[in-house]
Every structure is written in C-alpha cells, then in structure tokens.
Scaffold this active site. Structure first.
Site, PDB file in Angstrom:
ATOM      1  CB  CYS A  46      44.733   0.606  38.403  1.00  0.00           C
ATOM      2  SG  CYS A  46      44.365   2.354  38.288  1.00  0.00           S
ATOM      3  CB  SER A 106      47.797   3.553  34.586  1.00  0.00           C
ATOM      4  OG  SER A 106      49.150   3.587  35.051  1.00  0.00           O
ATOM      5  CG  HIS A 131      59.444   3.414  23.201  1.00  0.00           C
ATOM      6  ND1 HIS A 131      59.763   4.688  23.618  1.00  0.00           N
ATOM      7  CD2 HIS A 131      58.953   2.774  24.285  1.00  0.00           C
ATOM      8  CE1 HIS A 131      59.483   4.801  24.910  1.00  0.00           C
ATOM      9  NE2 HIS A 131      58.981   3.653  25.331  1.00  0.00           N
TER      10      HIS A 131
END
Length: 110
Positions: A81, A61, A66
C-alpha cells in the site's frame, strides 16, 4: 493510513530451476531492500522434492513465493500500500533468473 495499493501477481517458468532455497531467500531479501521495503518477518517451508513456500511480512504489506522445481515454475505475489512499487520488487528478482515464460498482472487495490 494509505489504503490504496498495488498487487502484483507473477507466474514464472524458468529455463532451468536451480532449486537453491537459501539463495532464493537472499535474492528476495535483496530485491525487497533495494525497493525500499521494510521486512518485519519471514517464514518459509521447504517441501520434500525441493519445493519452497515463503512469506515475507512487510511494513508495507507482504511478499510471497511458491516454487515447483519439478515444473521449473514459481508463483510470486507482492502487495503493498502507499507509494511503494511492488512491480519493482518482482522485476528486480526476475533479473536473477533465466526465464522461459512470464505472465505478470498488476492490480490496483483500495
């Protein structure tokens, strides 16, 4: 295809922000590989003032970060997943920093 997964969201305040984006990318790669995840691609952007936004596209995934050096803060998001454990990635990465405060949420998906 496995549709169940785990989503880890971390708000991290550091004691001191080194503001070395190249080192940060290396540490993230290392944490992802150590957790058995496969990096497909990575895209990052450095802002004036040293902030950094990066997204790692994973076979499992994604991982994103940030940074806000002016606040000694970084936000981390890792969703996978299947049997992968994104919390392991986040914990492995956080061991590399001197943390003042950290809030982690783990959300089951699917």
């Amino acid at each position: 295809m496995q549709t169940k997964g785990s989503h880890v969201i971390a708000d991290v305040w550091l004691e001191e922000f080194a503001n070395d984006n190249e080192l940060l990318k290396v540490l993230i790669d290392k944490a992802l590989y150590a957790s058995g995840m496969q990096i497909l691609d990575c895209k990052g952007h450095e802002f004036d003032g040293g902030g950094f936004t990066g997204v790692w596209l994973l076979a499992e995934s994604h991982f994103s970060i940030h940074t806000f050096p002016e606040r000694n803060y970084m936000s981390i998001d890792c969703y996978t997943c299947g049997a992968c454990k994104p919390l392991n990635v986040v914990n492995s990465l956080l061991k590399e920093f001197s943390i003042d405060k950290c809030k982690i949420q783990v959300i089951g998906r699917g």
